[in-house]
Design a protein around this motif. Structure first.
Motif, PDB file in Angstrom:
ATOM      1  N   UNK A 309      24.018  51.538  -4.796  1.00  0.00           N
ATOM      2  CA  UNK A 309      24.576  52.770  -4.085  1.00  0.00           C
ATOM      3  C   UNK A 309      23.331  53.516  -3.551  1.00  0.00           C
ATOM      4  N   UNK A 310      22.036  53.423  -4.067  1.00  0.00           N
ATOM      5  CA  UNK A 310      21.331  54.203  -3.461  1.00  0.00           C
ATOM      6  C   UNK A 310      20.651  53.526  -2.179  1.00  0.00           C
ATOM      7  N   UNK A 311      20.490  52.324  -2.251  1.00  0.00           N
ATOM      8  CA  UNK A 311      20.171  51.596  -0.650  1.00  0.00           C
ATOM      9  C   UNK A 311      21.430  51.855   0.067  1.00  0.00           C
ATOM     10  N   UNK A 312      22.723  52.086  -0.202  1.00  0.00           N
ATOM     11  CA  UNK A 312      23.947  52.203   0.663  1.00  0.00           C
ATOM     12  C   UNK A 312      23.389  53.606   1.382  1.00  0.00           C
ATOM     13  N   UNK A 313      22.980  54.567   0.434  1.00  0.00           N
ATOM     14  CA  UNK A 313      22.986  56.006   0.969  1.00  0.00           C
ATOM     15  C   UNK A 313      21.755  56.062   2.059  1.00  0.00           C
ATOM     16  N   UNK A 314      20.665  55.057   1.738  1.00  0.00           N
ATOM     17  CA  UNK A 314      19.505  55.280   2.717  1.00  0.00           C
ATOM     18  C   UNK A 314      19.845  54.761   3.714  1.00  0.00           C
ATOM     19  N   UNK A 315      20.667  53.806   3.863  1.00  0.00           N
ATOM     20  CA  UNK A 315      20.650  53.053   5.177  1.00  0.00           C
ATOM     21  C   UNK A 315      21.860  53.986   6.134  1.00  0.00           C
ATOM     22  N   UNK A 316      22.841  54.728   5.339  1.00  0.00           N
ATOM     23  CA  UNK A 316      23.637  55.635   5.900  1.00  0.00           C
ATOM     24  C   UNK A 316      22.877  56.701   6.579  1.00  0.00           C
ATOM     25  N   UNK A 317      21.929  57.198   5.692  1.00  0.00           N
ATOM     26  CA  UNK A 317      20.926  58.261   6.444  1.00  0.00           C
ATOM     27  C   UNK A 317      20.432  57.759   7.576  1.00  0.00           C
ATOM     28  N   UNK A 318      19.825  56.706   7.700  1.00  0.00           N
ATOM     29  CA  UNK A 318      19.226  55.976   8.627  1.00  0.00           C
ATOM     30  C   UNK A 318      19.926  55.774   9.818  1.00  0.00           C
ATOM     31  N   UNK A 319      21.334  55.401   9.740  1.00  0.00           N
ATOM     32  CA  UNK A 319      21.994  55.346  10.759  1.00  0.00           C
ATOM     33  C   UNK A 319      22.536  56.584  11.411  1.00  0.00           C
ATOM     34  N   UNK A 320      22.697  57.562  10.426  1.00  0.00           N
ATOM     35  CA  UNK A 320      23.174  58.769  11.008  1.00  0.00           C
ATOM     36  C   UNK A 320      21.997  59.518  11.801  1.00  0.00           C
ATOM     37  N   UNK A 321      20.449  59.118  11.498  1.00  0.00           N
ATOM     38  CA  UNK A 321      19.487  59.454  12.088  1.00  0.00           C
ATOM     39  C   UNK A 321      19.508  59.027  13.579  1.00  0.00           C
ATOM     40  N   UNK A 322      19.626  57.788  13.537  1.00  0.00           N
ATOM     41  CA  UNK A 322      19.574  57.071  14.873  1.00  0.00           C
ATOM     42  C   UNK A 322      20.742  57.523  15.929  1.00  0.00           C
ATOM     43  N   UNK A 323      21.857  57.841  15.249  1.00  0.00           N
ATOM     44  CA  UNK A 323      23.141  58.381  15.892  1.00  0.00           C
ATOM     45  C   UNK A 323      22.712  59.883  16.604  1.00  0.00           C
ATOM     46  N   UNK A 324      21.883  60.698  15.803  1.00  0.00           N
ATOM     47  CA  UNK A 324      21.482  61.805  16.288  1.00  0.00           C
ATOM     48  C   UNK A 324      20.635  61.613  17.362  1.00  0.00           C
ATOM     49  N   UNK A 325      19.574  60.822  17.194  1.00  0.00           N
ATOM     50  CA  UNK A 325      18.595  60.758  18.087  1.00  0.00           C
ATOM     51  C   UNK A 325      19.059  60.147  19.600  1.00  0.00           C
ATOM     52  N   UNK A 326      20.471  59.223  19.423  1.00  0.00           N
ATOM     53  CA  UNK A 326      20.798  58.911  20.573  1.00  0.00           C
ATOM     54  C   UNK A 326      21.684  59.956  21.304  1.00  0.00           C
ATOM     55  N   UNK A 327      22.136  60.996  20.344  1.00  0.00           N
ATOM     56  CA  UNK A 327      23.171  62.014  21.045  1.00  0.00           C
ATOM     57  C   UNK A 327      22.075  63.090  21.784  1.00  0.00           C
ATOM     58  N   UNK A 328      20.944  63.365  20.976  1.00  0.00           N
ATOM     59  CA  UNK A 328      20.044  64.283  21.414  1.00  0.00           C
ATOM     60  C   UNK A 328      19.582  63.466  22.873  1.00  0.00           C
ATOM     61  N   UNK A 329      19.175  62.314  23.067  1.00  0.00           N
ATOM     62  CA  UNK A 329      18.718  61.449  24.161  1.00  0.00           C
ATOM     63  C   UNK A 329      19.810  61.610  25.346  1.00  0.00           C
ATOM     64  N   UNK A 330      21.204  61.395  25.045  1.00  0.00           N
ATOM     65  CA  UNK A 330      22.083  61.648  26.120  1.00  0.00           C
ATOM     66  C   UNK A 330      22.048  63.088  26.658  1.00  0.00           C
ATOM     67  N   UNK A 331      21.834  63.913  25.697  1.00  0.00           N
ATOM     68  CA  UNK A 331      22.011  65.308  25.935  1.00  0.00           C
ATOM     69  C   UNK A 331      20.866  65.746  26.913  1.00  0.00           C
ATOM     70  N   UNK A 332      19.535  65.159  26.534  1.00  0.00           N
ATOM     71  CA  UNK A 332      18.444  65.435  27.420  1.00  0.00           C
ATOM     72  C   UNK A 332      18.407  64.748  28.831  1.00  0.00           C
TER      73      UNK A 332
END
Lengths: 335, 554
Positions: A309-332
């Motif tokens: 469960x811990x590993x899955x959470x970490x993956x989820x967090x990393x995925x979420x961060x990448x998504x945010x990064x992409x969104x921010x890039x698209x916005x900029x």
């Protein structure tokens, strides 16, 4: 933070499920027993957490528990020492063991796994040798000391009187001290830094060998203290087997509690919750009438599930961060 | 006899690969071996590649040049399947291909010769060459005889006269590199990618590598070559492709390749804007080093001094012992012998704590492993070096101090981070480097040492770090830095100490107009025995460097 909430949630779930399904779980006798075990194992797990947070591992905990549990009755009963001398002597011996581990790991640069594996074998052999493999205990003596360890504080809740054992209270006190040390002192910060990245810590002026040795001394001393408490509580210790596997309980509790075996990570509250979950599972397997032969399998699976469960959470967090990064890039307006 | 007989040691015909590789060898307009079209790649906070194009023909040596952070390594990793591009396409022999794993690239015949070599030291050469595609006998056991025979043939092609049974751990770096090349040849690689292959080779080993590269060329193997060394590029390349800030900066054909054009291709902007030179008011010597011998070069004592407010650079080739000087001064790898004086007081430095106490600070070379703790917050990283000094009487964390310093450094160094609790690993390289610097600025060091202060960070952050160095010098900090980027070393330093094989071979000062690339290279290569890749550079008779007046006066 979410990690600790998850652990506490799991703890509550197991508690509620067991209380719901069995009548005897909430009886004062069972609660006292359970808290006593949580206290005893908690003491050694807190020590293990220090080593793990510092990026090391200690496999000798069980043997040190066995050694100190034999050494105390041997010193007091066979050698006739006063507890005022005997107890500090045992603690000092265990601290010396930790010091030896730390020195071999930092200055001789041996691997922690190997050093403490040798320790596991040596201290077991030593305990069996000086006790002549005979059961150790205090017999009818030292009742004051034994009663102190077995005493408890009464806590009336809704007409029923519950007993909070002294061992549990002692563990809580030690946990508070450990939390203070880890979170509010420079030594604690240095331990986390060394556990995360020993090289970077060294390049920042942290005296890394001192920090590592410190963690092993704490671990072995805690194991020694735990061993004496076990001996006074049980009043009967088999030198050949007592304490076997305890290092694995301690490591498992630390891991369930959010310590990473890669070091640098972990909280005291998590470790205490981890110990509680393990003891609770033993207790509920017992009470709910599972075949007790299965208890190791159940606990193994629970730990595995927690880590997954811990590993899955970490993956989820990393995925979420990448998504945010992409969104921010698209916005900029980057491609 | 069950096992198949080992094949005889007949030498492979040199043109075998070429014959196989070019289906229409005489066709005038054959399809290029590799075409990279408008490939882009972003990393958090950085655009590593922005619509980059590259074409490589069979049997061609293409040099890709550019400064650190220009995107060379990213491009190579994409070709080797280590990283996948965000957009753009790659044509291999005219066909669209997805290089989404190293395996996929290897299957097509693209092999990357890593800067850090990927060999198992505990296995012998034959086993390394066959790794992953071991030959098996009838019972499924390893057919060592066949693998050794195979190894022997391919070792001959790269000019390595060693038994295939030699343990790879016993080889030199140069030999290991040749084993890697042999490994690529064994799978019939058609394109070799070499990332700074000569960075740790001696002149003779370099010459041998050139020979092997030329030989491979005649066999039709294409080579993409990354190098910082322009002389080397001039020697080898059929074509030069320049990258700058992740974009194509232009190409040079064989006859156009000269030093000036290459520098223009790489730098391509007004260099003076990047460096803000100001005149420094020099103070007393802050750091004086007498007879310092590092563990890497014992028996080669070093003498130098850095004054308060002065920026001194250590220049030289990789392996010349520059980093070791910093590590010795900082107590990571304490000096074998020699004396160190800080502000005129003799200090003994046995570990980093001694160095810090004496007023030294080091921003190390490897940012991610040594400079910062990636998983820890910006605040904790900035505080780490000063905790001991500022702890309260009971050994408590100086939380208020830490918080104040983190805020101050974020503002002063313009660290781009959402807040000071952000793990450093989530920041861009430039901001990580600023954190590594900020950690030391909290202590106001007398001597700040920087090892490759701008390696792998973007131009904007570079400029800020240069500015900061100027600002610190203006306030009287003595700065000693190591840089492998010639332009940076020439642009920032008041004085350059040039090292060669553990010795300081000369001292060049900005004030005396001595800071030129030629003079640095002459000294860096040891004056005598100028490597063969600089055949046309004259060997000027340089007077022995004047003894530093600073060292004398103190």
């Amino acid at each position: 933070m979410t990690k600790i909430l998850g652990i506490l949630l799991a703890l509550v779930l197991v508690t509620v499920a067991t209380a719901w399904n069995t009548e005897s779980f909430l009886t004062p006798y069972n609660v006292k027993n359970l808290l006593n075990w949580i206290g005893l194992f908690g003491v050694i797990s807190l020590g293990a957490a220090f080593v793990i947070i510092g990026g090391g591992i200690d496999l000798s905990i069980g043997s040190v528990v066995g050694l100190s549990a034999c050494l105390l009755p041997w010193l007091l009963v066979k050698q006739g020492l006063s507890p005022w001398v005997g107890i500090p002597l045992v603690l000092a011996a265990c601290a010396a063991i930790g010091l030896l581990h730390g020195v071999l790991i930092t200055f001789v640069k041996l691997q922690p796994f190997v050093v403490t594996l040798c320790g596991l074998l040596c201290y077991r052999g030593l305990a069996r040798w000086f006790t002549d493999d005979k059961e150790m205990g205090f017999g009818q003596g030292f009742t004051g000391l034994r009663d102190l360890v077995k005493s408890s504080v009464n806590l009336p809740i809704g007409g029923t009187v519950y007993y909070i054992p002294t061992t549990f209270l002692l563990m809580v006190a030690l946990a508070l001290a450990a939390a203070f040390l880890l979170n509010l002192t420079v030594a604690g910060r240095h331990l986390k830094a060394v556990g995360r990245n020993e090289q970077a810590a060294r390049y920042s002026g942290v005296i890394t060998p001192r920090v590592v040795i410190f963690s092993y001394v704490i671990c072995s001393t805690a194991a020694g203290l735990g061993g004496m408490l076990f001996a006074l509580d049980l009043n009967s210790v088999q030198p050949a087997g007592f304490g076997n596997f305890y290092e694995l309980y301690a490591i498992a509790a630390a891991v369930i509690g959010g310590c990473s075996l890669r070091g640098g990570e972990g909280s005291v509250l998590g470790v205490v919750a981890g110990v509680a979950i393990i003891r609770l599972l033993f207790n509920s397997i017992n009470l709910m009438g599972f075949p007790s032969q299965l208890e190791f399998a159940v606990i193994g699976l629970v730990i595995l599930a927690g880590v997954l469960a811990d590993t899955a959470l970490l993956k989820l967090a990393a995925w979420n961060r990448r998504r945010q990064e992409r969104l921010r890039a698209a916005r900029d307006g980057h491609p | 006899m069950i096992a198949p007989a080992p094949e005889g040691p007949k030498p492979a015909p040199p043109l075998q690969t070429a014959a196989k590789s070019s289906p229409t060898p005489d066709a005038p307009a054959r399809t290029p071996l590799l075409v990279v079209e408008a490939v882009s790649k972003r990393f958090p906070g950085v655009v590593a590649l922005d619509a980059v194009n590259l074409t490589v023909d069979a049997g061609e040596v293409v040099a890709v040049i550019g400064e650190n952070g220009a995107g060379k390594s990213t491009l190579m990793k994409i070709l080797a399947g280590v990283q996948t591009p965000d957009s753009g396409r790659i044509l291999w022999q005219g066909q669209d291909v997805q290089l989404d794993s190293p395996r996929a690239a290897l299957d097509r015949g693209i092999a990357l010769i890593h800067q850090e070599l990927n060999l198992c030291d505990n296995l012998d050469i034959a086993a390394n060459l066959a790794l992953g595609r071991e030959r098996r006998g009838l019972l499924g056991t390893l057919n060592n005889a066949a693998m050794r025979a195979e190894a022997e043939r391919v070792l001959k092609r790269v000019g390595l006269n060693l038994s295939p049974r030699t343990l790879v751990g016993d080889l030199s770096i140069a030999q290991k590199q040749l084993v890697e090349i042999a490994k690529a040849l064994l799978i019939d690689a058609r394109l070799l990618i070499m990332d700074e292959p000569t960075s740790s080779l001696s002149a003779r080993e370099t010459e041998n590598l050139y020979r092997v590269i030329r030989e491979l060329k005649t066999q039709g193997v294409a080579i993409v070559y990354i190098s910082h060394r322009l002389g080397e590029v001039r020697e080898l390349a059929d074509r030069v492709v320049g990258l700058r800030d992740g974009r194509n900066a232009g190409n040079l054909a064989r006859h156009e390749i000269d030093h000036e054009r290459m520098v223009k291709l790489m730098v391509g902007r007004d260099v003076s804007r990047l460096y803000h030179r100001t005149r420094h008011k020099l103070g007393q010597p802050a750091l004086v080093v007498r007879g310092l011998e590092t563990t890497a070069h014992p028996g080669r004592p070093l003498e130098f001094a850095v004054r308060a407010g002065e920026i001194v650079g250590l220049a030289g080739l990789v392996g010349s012992g520059r980093t070791e000087v910093l590590l010795a001064l900082f107590g990571i790898e304490p000096a074998v012998r020699g004396a160190i004086e800080i502000d005129g007081r003799r200090v003994l430095i046995g570990d980093p704590q001694d160095a810090i106490k004496a007023g030294l600070a080091l921003v190390p070379e490897d940012r991610k492993q040594q400079g910062v703790i990636l998983e820890m917050a910006v605040r904790a990283n900035i505080g780490l070096a000063g905790l001991k000094r500022h702890q309260t009487s009971g050994g408590l964390l100086p939380r208020a101090w830490e918080k104040r310093q983190a805020r101050a450094m974020i503002e002063r160094l313009r660290i781009k981070t959402p807040d000071d609790r952000q793990p450093v690993g989530l920041l861009s390289g430039g901001n990580q480097q600023k954190v590594a610097l900020g950690k030391w600025l909290t202590l106001n060091p007398k001597v700040l040492m920087l090892d490759e202060p701008t390696r792998g960070i973007d131009i904007g952050a570079k400029e800020e770090i240069y500015k900061l160095m100027e600002e610190l010098a203006a306030r009287g900090t003595a700065i000693l830095f190591v840089s492998s980027e010639m332009e940076e070393a020439l642009g920032v330093a008041d004085r350059l100490l040039v090292m060669h094989e553990g010795r300081i071979t000369g001292e060049l000062a900005y004030d005396r107009q001595e800071l030129t690339e030629e003079r640095v290279m002459d000294l860096a290569t040891g004056r005598i025995g100028v490597p063969p890749w600089m055949p046309d550079s004259p060997t000027p008779a340089i007077k022995p460097p004047p003894p530093s007046d600073v060292a004398r006066s103190s």
